[in-house]
Structure formats: C-alpha cells, structure tokens
Design a protein around this motif. Structure first.
Motif, PDB file in Angstrom:
ATOM      1  N   VAL A  98     -15.137   3.818  25.720  1.00 14.11           N
ATOM      2  CA  VAL A  98     -14.659   2.698  24.920  1.00 14.11           C
ATOM      3  C   VAL A  98     -13.596   1.897  25.664  1.00 14.11           C
ATOM      4  CG1 VAL A  98     -13.458   2.123  22.758  1.00 14.11           C
ATOM      5  CG2 VAL A  98     -15.274   3.821  22.741  1.00 14.11           C
ATOM      6  N   GLY A  99     -12.971   2.512  26.664  1.00 11.90           N
ATOM      7  CA  GLY A  99     -11.936   1.834  27.438  1.00 11.90           C
ATOM      8  C   GLY A  99     -10.529   2.206  27.057  1.00 11.90           C
ATOM      9  N   LEU A 100     -10.364   3.371  26.408  1.00  8.41           N
ATOM     10  CA  LEU A 100      -9.054   3.797  25.924  1.00  8.41           C
ATOM     11  C   LEU A 100      -8.467   4.949  26.719  1.00  8.41           C
ATOM     12  CD1 LEU A 100      -9.809   3.649  22.093  1.00  8.41           C
ATOM     13  CD2 LEU A 100      -8.645   1.915  23.480  1.00  8.41           C
ATOM     14  N   ALA A 101      -9.189   5.451  27.725  1.00 10.32           N
ATOM     15  CA  ALA A 101      -8.703   6.554  28.558  1.00 10.32           C
ATOM     16  C   ALA A 101      -9.051   6.272  30.006  1.00 10.32           C
ATOM     17  CB  ALA A 101      -9.320   7.882  28.109  1.00 10.32           C
ATOM     18  N   SER A 102      -8.215   6.771  30.916  1.00  8.59           N
ATOM     19  CA  SER A 102      -8.376   6.465  32.337  1.00  8.59           C
ATOM     20  C   SER A 102      -9.498   7.249  32.995  1.00  8.59           C
ATOM     21  CB  SER A 102      -7.061   6.756  33.076  1.00  8.59           C
ATOM     22  OG  SER A 102      -6.718   8.139  32.992  1.00  8.59           O
ATOM     23  N   GLN A 103      -9.915   8.362  32.383  1.00 16.39           N
ATOM     24  CA  GLN A 103     -10.986   9.166  32.945  1.00 16.39           C
ATOM     25  C   GLN A 103     -11.759   9.849  31.825  1.00 16.39           C
ATOM     26  OE1 GLN A 103      -7.966  11.117  35.351  1.00 16.39           O
ATOM     27  NE2 GLN A 103      -8.423  13.095  34.408  1.00 16.39           N
ATOM     28  N   ALA A 104     -12.921  10.381  32.164  1.00  9.44           N
ATOM     29  CA  ALA A 104     -13.831  10.898  31.136  1.00  9.44           C
ATOM     30  C   ALA A 104     -13.582  12.358  30.787  1.00  9.44           C
ATOM     31  CB  ALA A 104     -15.283  10.727  31.594  1.00  9.44           C
ATOM     32  N   THR A 105     -12.824  13.077  31.607  1.00 11.01           N
ATOM     33  CA  THR A 105     -12.567  14.489  31.344  1.00 11.01           C
ATOM     34  C   THR A 105     -11.081  14.774  31.455  1.00 11.01           C
ATOM     35  OG1 THR A 105     -12.933  15.064  33.670  1.00 11.01           O
ATOM     36  CG2 THR A 105     -14.825  15.225  32.189  1.00 11.01           C
ATOM     37  N   SER A 106     -10.636  15.755  30.700  1.00  9.39           N
ATOM     38  CA  SER A 106      -9.239  16.189  30.732  1.00  9.39           C
ATOM     39  C   SER A 106      -9.214  17.704  30.808  1.00  9.39           C
ATOM     40  CB  SER A 106      -8.493  15.700  29.485  1.00  9.39           C
ATOM     41  OG  SER A 106      -7.139  16.072  29.521  1.00  9.39           O
ATOM     42  N   VAL A 107      -8.814  18.238  31.950  1.00  9.93           N
ATOM     43  CA  VAL A 107      -8.900  19.681  32.175  1.00  9.93           C
ATOM     44  C   VAL A 107      -7.545  20.360  32.264  1.00  9.93           C
ATOM     45  CG1 VAL A 107     -11.146  19.495  33.303  1.00  9.93           C
ATOM     46  CG2 VAL A 107      -9.062  19.338  34.687  1.00  9.93           C
ATOM     47  N   ALA A 108      -6.483  19.597  32.543  1.00  8.39           N
ATOM     48  CA  ALA A 108      -5.147  20.167  32.674  1.00  8.39           C
ATOM     49  C   ALA A 108      -4.121  19.077  32.422  1.00  8.39           C
ATOM     50  CB  ALA A 108      -4.946  20.765  34.063  1.00  8.39           C
ATOM     51  N   MET A 113      -4.811  12.126  33.564  1.00  9.81           N
ATOM     52  CA  MET A 113      -5.317  11.438  32.382  1.00  9.81           C
ATOM     53  C   MET A 113      -4.240  10.558  31.763  1.00  9.81           C
ATOM     54  SD  MET A 113      -7.543  10.713  30.005  1.00  9.81           S
ATOM     55  CE  MET A 113      -8.916  11.869  30.129  1.00  9.81           C
ATOM     56  N   ARG A 114      -4.614   9.317  31.484  1.00  6.56           N
ATOM     57  CA  ARG A 114      -3.746   8.382  30.766  1.00  6.56           C
ATOM     58  C   ARG A 114      -4.521   7.781  29.604  1.00  6.56           C
ATOM     59  NH1 ARG A 114      -2.298   3.829  33.917  1.00  6.56           N
ATOM     60  NH2 ARG A 114      -4.083   4.281  35.253  1.00  6.56           N
ATOM     61  N   LEU A 115      -3.839   7.633  28.487  1.00  8.93           N
ATOM     62  CA  LEU A 115      -4.416   6.974  27.327  1.00  8.93           C
ATOM     63  C   LEU A 115      -3.833   5.568  27.204  1.00  8.93           C
ATOM     64  CD1 LEU A 115      -4.320   9.860  24.683  1.00  8.93           C
ATOM     65  CD2 LEU A 115      -6.248   9.126  26.101  1.00  8.93           C
ATOM     66  N   TYR A 116      -4.688   4.614  26.857  1.00  8.43           N
ATOM     67  CA  TYR A 116      -4.277   3.223  26.764  1.00  8.43           C
ATOM     68  C   TYR A 116      -4.086   2.814  25.309  1.00  8.43           C
ATOM     69  CZ  TYR A 116      -6.140   3.339  31.525  1.00  8.43           C
ATOM     70  OH  TYR A 116      -6.410   3.663  32.835  1.00  8.43           O
ATOM     71  N   GLY A 117      -2.832   2.793  24.877  1.00  2.00           N
ATOM     72  CA  GLY A 117      -2.527   2.362  23.516  1.00  2.00           C
ATOM     73  C   GLY A 117      -2.872   3.367  22.443  1.00  2.00           C
ATOM     74  N   VAL A 118      -3.167   4.602  22.821  1.00  2.00           N
ATOM     75  CA  VAL A 118      -3.622   5.632  21.877  1.00  2.00           C
ATOM     76  C   VAL A 118      -2.752   6.881  22.015  1.00  2.00           C
ATOM     77  CG1 VAL A 118      -5.537   7.114  21.172  1.00  2.00           C
ATOM     78  CG2 VAL A 118      -5.993   4.801  22.009  1.00  2.00           C
ATOM     79  N   ARG A 119      -2.426   7.486  20.895  1.00  2.00           N
ATOM     80  CA  ARG A 119      -1.717   8.771  20.906  1.00  2.00           C
ATOM     81  C   ARG A 119      -2.528   9.779  20.091  1.00  2.00           C
ATOM     82  NH1 ARG A 119       3.206  11.042  22.227  1.00  2.00           N
ATOM     83  NH2 ARG A 119       3.987  12.658  20.816  1.00  2.00           N
ATOM     84  N   ILE A 120      -2.693  10.975  20.638  1.00  2.00           N
ATOM     85  CA  ILE A 120      -3.445  12.049  19.982  1.00  2.00           C
ATOM     86  C   ILE A 120      -2.473  13.094  19.469  1.00  2.00           C
ATOM     87  CG2 ILE A 120      -5.189  13.841  20.277  1.00  2.00           C
ATOM     88  CD1 ILE A 120      -6.386  12.177  22.526  1.00  2.00           C
ATOM     89  N   THR A 121      -2.624  13.475  18.214  1.00  2.00           N
ATOM     90  CA  THR A 121      -1.741  14.475  17.637  1.00  2.00           C
ATOM     91  C   THR A 121      -2.513  15.307  16.614  1.00  2.00           C
ATOM     92  OG1 THR A 121       0.449  14.822  16.655  1.00  2.00           O
ATOM     93  CG2 THR A 121      -0.865  12.982  15.789  1.00  2.00           C
ATOM     94  N   ALA A 122      -1.812  16.153  15.880  1.00  2.00           N
ATOM     95  CA  ALA A 122      -2.461  17.028  14.896  1.00  2.00           C
ATOM     96  C   ALA A 122      -1.458  17.403  13.810  1.00  2.00           C
ATOM     97  CB  ALA A 122      -2.983  18.297  15.571  1.00  2.00           C
ATOM     98  N   PRO A 123      -1.943  17.744  12.622  1.00  2.88           N
ATOM     99  CA  PRO A 123      -1.035  18.165  11.558  1.00  2.88           C
ATOM    100  C   PRO A 123      -0.476  19.561  11.769  1.00  2.88           C
ATOM    101  CG  PRO A 123      -3.300  18.226  10.793  1.00  2.88           C
ATOM    102  CD  PRO A 123      -3.327  17.601  12.152  1.00  2.88           C
TER     103      PRO A 123
END
Length: 243
Positions: A98-108, A113-123
C-alpha cells in the motif's frame, strides 16, 4: 505498573520505555519470561526480548493499527509488534504494497523497517498464554493505550482495528478520550467504518474494522491479502496518507 505511570509520560518515546518496564500482571509476567527462557528450538540462539512490547511507528502518525497482543515467539522474541511471526508477515507485506512501510518483511527490531505515517500498537502489551489475555489483564493495560492515543491526538486521523478483541478493548478508550461514541455502540465487522466526532477542538476520527491477521484467518482465506490491503488503503486515505 512502573513508578512512572502512563499519565505522567510526556512523549511517545518515554511511553515506550515505560511500557517495557511494566510488571502489573503477574500471570503475563511469568508467561513471557518463561517463554523467553525456554524459547522455541528454531530460535534457540536468540536473546528473547521477554518484556512488554511497546508500540512501533512515528510519534506523529496519522493512522494507527490496533492488534491484540504480542506473539510469544514473535514480538515477545523481537521486541517489536508483529515482527518475526506469520501474522506480521502478512501485515507488513500489505503495508509495504500500500506504500505505508519501507519493506515487505520485518524480522528483527534492527532490520531497517520504517512505517510511513502509521503506528502499530495493541491493547495488551505482553504475550499471553494461548493468545488470550483475560478481561482483567486487558483492563489493567488500558491506561497505556489511552495515553498513547492522547499523545497521538494532534495528528491521528484513522484507526484500523484487527479483530473483535481489539475492537472491544478500544471502544472504551476512545469514549473516554477525545471522540464521541455513537449509541448503540458500533459492532465489529470486516470493512466496518465509523466516523467519530471530536469532543474537543480537534478533527474527527475514522475507525475501521478488519479481520485479524492470524493464521486461522489467513490460512483459511477468511482474510485475503487483497481484503487487508483494501482496508489499509481506505484508512490511509482517510488519514491523508494516500490520495
């Protein structure tokens, strides 16, 4: 919680550091630390994170993604939400397309990995046994999510919630924050979208529902990559991240 509770935290970097030191839920503390010691055979050479996993993404994010909790051998191992497990493989691939992350996989955590304008969290920030936090654990962790959204308030425009657990956990947080919750409360569903008016002088918030990126959903086709990309793109458009 820690000596520095959520209400005293003045910035997202400070919040992330405080989250990582939380020991408020004895069952979750025991479990996450036991997993970090016993490990999985495939990761026996890893030094597991074994602590609460903070949110990931820029402090001025216009869009948030809310999951459930870190995976025992994913985020609990790597120290980053949705990193190092099958669910994360699906999520980050979609974000990249979609164009919101710098790469397709995140292993460590240090993989670039960079996110563009997006923050990931959890309850819930600790890995729970059987991926099932208790209601009490969810409620104990709520103050962290509430403070995180307060700190994101100046820029936050949309939220994608992955799964019914996250949806139910998030609604009370939003209702107690800067947005007006409709009555009856909005029901979770894939593709659901609700626009929440602001109760302060800020903008409204667009809330999106999406099936969780669990293997149970992605392996059975209940959630396809195209379905996930569609919701992410819609939320990104609402947030002004995509045209």
């Amino acid at each position: 919680m820690t000596s520095q509770g959520p209400a005293r935290v003045a910035s997202l970097p400070e919040l992330d550091a405080a989250v990582a030191g939380c020991r408020a839920c004895p069952r979750l503390v025991r479990w996450r630390e036991e997993v970090a010691l016993t490990k999985r055979a495939a990761y026996r050479d890893w030094d597991y994170w074994g602590r609460p996993v903070p949110g990931f993404g820029p402090a001025d994010a216009a869009m948030a993604i809310v999951g459930l909790a870190p995976a025992a051998h994913g985020g609990n191992r790597t120290g980053r939400m949705f990193t190092g497990d099958r669910s994360g493989d699906v999520l980050y691939a979609a974000l990249h397309e979609v164009g919101l992350a710098s790469q397709a996989t995140s292993v460590a955590a240090g993989d670039g990995m960079r996110l563009y304008g997006v923050r990931i969290t959890a309850p819930v920030h600790c890995a729970p046994p059987d991926n099932r936090p208790t209601p009490a654990e969810r409620d104990t962790c709520r103050a962290w999510l509430s403070r995180e959204l307060q700190l994101l308030r100046p820029t936050l425009r949309s939220v994608v919630v992955l799964g019914g657990f996250g949806w139910q956990a998030l609604l009370p947080v939003l209702a107690a924050s800067s947005w007006r919750m409709p009555r009856p409360l909005p029901v979770f569903g894939h593709g659901a979208m609700v626009r929440l008016p602001a109760t302060d002088s800020g903008p409204a918030l667009s809330l999106f529902g999406c099936y969780h990126v669990s293997q149970q959903n992605t392996f059975t086709g209940r959630l396809t990559p195209a379905m996930l990309r569609q919701v992410l793109a819609a939320a990104a458009t609402e947030a002004g991240l995509l045209p």
